[in-house]
Design a protein around this motif. Structure first.
Motif, PDB file in Angstrom:
ATOM      1  N   VAL B  74      88.922 -13.348 -17.427  1.00 45.29           N
ATOM      2  CA  VAL B  74      89.685 -12.437 -16.565  1.00 45.29           C
ATOM      3  C   VAL B  74      91.185 -12.489 -16.891  1.00 45.29           C
ATOM      4  O   VAL B  74      91.879 -11.476 -16.803  1.00 45.29           O
ATOM      5  N   GLY B  75      91.701 -13.640 -17.264  1.00 44.39           N
ATOM      6  CA  GLY B  75      93.111 -13.752 -17.656  1.00 44.39           C
ATOM      7  C   GLY B  75      93.200 -14.306 -19.060  1.00 44.39           C
ATOM      8  O   GLY B  75      92.204 -14.370 -19.782  1.00 44.39           O
ATOM      9  N   ARG B  76      94.398 -14.712 -19.440  1.00 48.33           N
ATOM     10  CA  ARG B  76      94.597 -15.219 -20.806  1.00 48.33           C
ATOM     11  C   ARG B  76      94.856 -16.724 -20.760  1.00 48.33           C
ATOM     12  O   ARG B  76      95.552 -17.206 -19.861  1.00 48.33           O
ATOM     13  N   TYR B  77      94.341 -17.443 -21.760  1.00 45.39           N
ATOM     14  CA  TYR B  77      94.453 -18.909 -21.781  1.00 45.39           C
ATOM     15  C   TYR B  77      95.901 -19.407 -21.806  1.00 45.39           C
ATOM     16  O   TYR B  77      96.194 -20.570 -21.503  1.00 45.39           O
ATOM     17  N   LEU B 257     101.251 -11.993 -17.103  1.00 45.03           N
ATOM     18  CA  LEU B 257     100.594 -11.031 -16.213  1.00 45.03           C
ATOM     19  C   LEU B 257     100.270  -9.722 -16.926  1.00 45.03           C
ATOM     20  O   LEU B 257      99.235  -9.094 -16.689  1.00 45.03           O
ATOM     21  N   SER B 258     101.183  -9.308 -17.819  1.00 43.97           N
ATOM     22  CA  SER B 258     100.990  -8.010 -18.470  1.00 43.97           C
ATOM     23  C   SER B 258      99.974  -8.070 -19.608  1.00 43.97           C
ATOM     24  O   SER B 258      99.640  -7.062 -20.202  1.00 43.97           O
ATOM     25  N   ASP B 259      99.490  -9.271 -19.896  1.00 48.85           N
ATOM     26  CA  ASP B 259      98.551  -9.441 -21.015  1.00 48.85           C
ATOM     27  C   ASP B 259      97.162  -9.777 -20.462  1.00 48.85           C
ATOM     28  O   ASP B 259      96.618 -10.831 -20.737  1.00 48.85           O
ATOM     29  N   ARG B 260      96.641  -8.891 -19.639  1.00 46.11           N
ATOM     30  CA  ARG B 260      95.357  -9.171 -18.992  1.00 46.11           C
ATOM     31  C   ARG B 260      94.234  -8.499 -19.788  1.00 46.11           C
ATOM     32  O   ARG B 260      94.186  -7.276 -19.871  1.00 46.11           O
ATOM     33  N   PRO B 261      93.349  -9.289 -20.396  1.00 41.35           N
ATOM     34  CA  PRO B 261      92.325  -8.680 -21.262  1.00 41.35           C
ATOM     35  C   PRO B 261      91.247  -7.933 -20.461  1.00 41.35           C
ATOM     36  O   PRO B 261      91.044  -8.197 -19.280  1.00 41.35           O
ATOM     37  N   HIS B 262      90.590  -7.003 -21.144  1.00 38.77           N
ATOM     38  CA  HIS B 262      89.429  -6.340 -20.546  1.00 38.77           C
ATOM     39  C   HIS B 262      88.252  -7.324 -20.522  1.00 38.77           C
ATOM     40  O   HIS B 262      88.167  -8.213 -21.364  1.00 38.77           O
ATOM     41  N   HIS B 263      87.370  -7.114 -19.567  1.00 40.04           N
ATOM     42  CA  HIS B 263      86.186  -7.976 -19.470  1.00 40.04           C
ATOM     43  C   HIS B 263      84.983  -7.174 -19.954  1.00 40.04           C
ATOM     44  O   HIS B 263      84.703  -6.105 -19.414  1.00 40.04           O
TER      45      HIS B 263
END
Lengths: 204, 363
Positions: B74-77, B257-263
């Motif tokens: 849901v977020g980035r590591y 926050l602006s680097d939220r990947p698609h699931h």
């Protein structure tokens, strides 16, 4: 006139305006409603298009346009309903806040912060209500329907212009995914077989 | 109102002074100044769009078993290494832990068919085997975070012989336990999902083909409705008017926050429908590659870390794990911060990593 009485007047005007706008929106999206002396509403038009017999020379495009219009109308109505609910809650919270005596503050900034915290709690409480959840559910489903109908319409354009469609890309990516999964499964089986053979050799 | 001693002119001057100072700082900062995830690491293995990193050791190894960090999709590591002085990864390296981490990459629509099972057995399982082989060890320790905590829980329950220790951070296990929680700001996501039928959730995800990162971000913003409204106007003056380092802290968080990947869509359906909606994990109904995940198979030591002010994963949904594990060696760490504060609050992340290190070293 006290400040509270002034505020009550403004609040009443705001609520009256909100109710009037809500009624107008409801009328506009009511399929059967035709304002006196005016052309039919958008909802009535899309309803009319959707109910006409299917004409072959339009290749189904008429139905897709009608479905898209209907979905767009429903989404706008659902959005209006959600925004109206949030606005009403916001106004009511402000009325309570401004007449409730919320403790002394020493600066305008503190006062604004107090209001924001109060408003935030009021919004969080609203989010837990059955009314909000129902309106939000309608909005989410209307947005899903809108995206699907829009995609259908776009795919007509894409097909006519030799462009790949989402449906085609989904089909291709699914095929690739399933092949990859099958390949991995075969590799695991082969690896296990090789290990079993090695084990057998070493046992001998 | 009339009793208040406001001086709007002074306050207005102060506000615009802050904005001016902020603009001065912003005008000399460039995007390349906002660096996140800067702890040195190397790519050691890849599978599809996912990558296994190993961080460069800083001190002599204190704990022999390698630790694999598994973040959420849901977020980035990068959250666990946001800045050098508040880095979970950096603290662990300083404590002598051999740290590996999975980066799930940047999925797009072509990845929509990837399943939850793939995350658990193909990617996570494959990386665990790689680490075991290259380090010549029988098992590894896992630190799962949020959704990554559910991946690791499933993997550990299905492959207990390969997991020496299981640490979880802000991980939901009983997805309906938020109903016992009366904190006003908690449980929005749980209610949001429960409010929709499985078919409605499926249709929603299918209409996008995935769970887009910006939609997920929007749902998170709705959890703090007024703060989200005032963040980039009223509150902005305070966010950008501090020292250069304070402004950089703010911008690093913005970058994350602006680097939220698609699931990926199919995995998102499992996450939302089978877990959030149907709560299958706690009811022994959840399966991975056809095998039921039984939490009582978690026989290794378990450290469960949760945040008391977590508005994304309500604490009761994490704490529920304690009633279901099959080990006597179960420990909890409650942090007095929010979901993200667990990893970026200086005090909280130090407490997290120190506790984790001591716990690992003793096992």
């Amino acid at each position: 006139m006290s400040e509270n009485a002034d505020f009550s007047d403004y609040f009443k005007q705001g609520m009256d305006f909100l109710s009037m706008s809500q009624q107008q929106m409801n009328d506009w999206f009511e399929e059967t409603f035709v304002p006196p002396g005016q052309p039919p509403t958008m909802a009535a038009m899309s309803g009319l298009m959707g109910n006409t017999p299917h004409l072959d020379n339009l290749f189904g495009m008429d139905k897709k346009v009608a479905a898209f219009l209907e979905a767009a109308t429903a989404l706008t109505a659902a959005n209006a309903e959600l925004q109206a609910l949030i606005s009403r809650n916001w106004l009511e919270a402000y009325q309570r806040f401004s007449t409730g005596g919320n403790g002394a503050t020493t600066s305008f900034g503190d006062s604004v912060d107090q209001w924001f915290n109060y408003a935030n709690d009021a919004m969080l409480q609203l989010q837990r209500t059955t009314e909000f959840l129902e309106v939000q559910r309608k909005y989410i489903n209307a947005s899903t329907e809108y995206r699907n109908r829009y995609r259908e319409l776009m795919e007509v354009f894409q097909e006519k212009n030799n462009m790949p469609t989402r449906t085609e890309i989904d089909d291709l990516s699914r095929t690739v995914y399933e092949l990859k999964r099958e390949l991995r499964s075969l590799k695991r089986q082969m690896s296990r077989s090789a290990e079993a053979i090695e084990q057998g050799d070493s046992d001998e | 109102m009339s009793e208040l001693q406001f001086n709007p002119a002074d306050e207005s001057i102060q506000y615009w002074d802050k904005i001016q100072r902020g603009m001065s700082t912003l005008s000399v900062l460039r995007d390349e100044d906002v660096v996140i995830a800067s702890t040195p690491k190397e790519v050691v293995y890849c599978n599809d769009k996912t990558t296994l990193y190993r961080y460069q050791p800083r001190v002599e190894r204190r704990v022999s078993t390698p630790l694999l960090i598994v973040y959420s999709q849901v977020g980035r590591y990068t959250m666990v290494d946001l800045q050098p002085d508040r880095s979970v990864v950096g603290n662990l390296l300083d404590n002598g832990i051999d740290v590996y981490l999975i980066d799930w990459g940047t999925p797009n629509l072509s990845d929509r068919w990837i399943q939850f099972d793939d995350y658990v057995e193909e990617y996570l399982g494959g990386y665990v085997d790689f680490i075991r082989k290259t380090n010549e060890v029988d098992d590894v320790s896992l630190l799962g975070i949020c959704e990554g905590g559910v991946f690791t829980t499933c993997y550990a329950a299905l492959n207990p012989q390969k997991v020496r220790n299981l640490a979880l951070a802000v991980t939901p296990i009983d997805f309906h336990a938020d109903q016992e929680d009366d904190a006003l700001e908690q449980g929005y996501l749980n209610r949001w999902v429960r409010n929709l039928s499985p078919t409605e959730l499926e249709d929603l995800i299918d209409s996008f083909g995935q769970m887009p990162g910006d939609i997920t971000g929007m749902i998170f913003q709705e959890m703090t409705p007024v703060k989200s409204l005032t963040k980039y106007n009223v509150d902005l003056a305070d966010s950008i008017s501090g020292s250069r380092e304070q402004v950089l802290n703010f911008l690093r968080m913005e970058k994350w926050l602006s680097d939220r990947p698609h699931h990926p869509g199919e995995a998102a359906k499992t996450w939302l429908i089978d877990l959030y909606k149907k709560n299958q994990l706690i009811n022994k109904q959840f399966s991975v590659d056809g095998r039921i995940v039984d939490l009582s198979d978690l026989t290794m030591p378990v450290l469960n870390i949760f945040a008391n002010k977590d508005h994304i994963v309500p604490p009761p949904t994490s704490k529920a794990l304690g009633h279901h594990v099959g080990t006597e060696d179960y420990k909890e760490l409650a942090l007095d911060v929010g979901h993200i504060g667990t990893f970026v609050s200086r005090k909280a992340n130090q407490l997290l990593t120190d506790t984790l290190t001591e716990w690992l070293a003793a096992r």
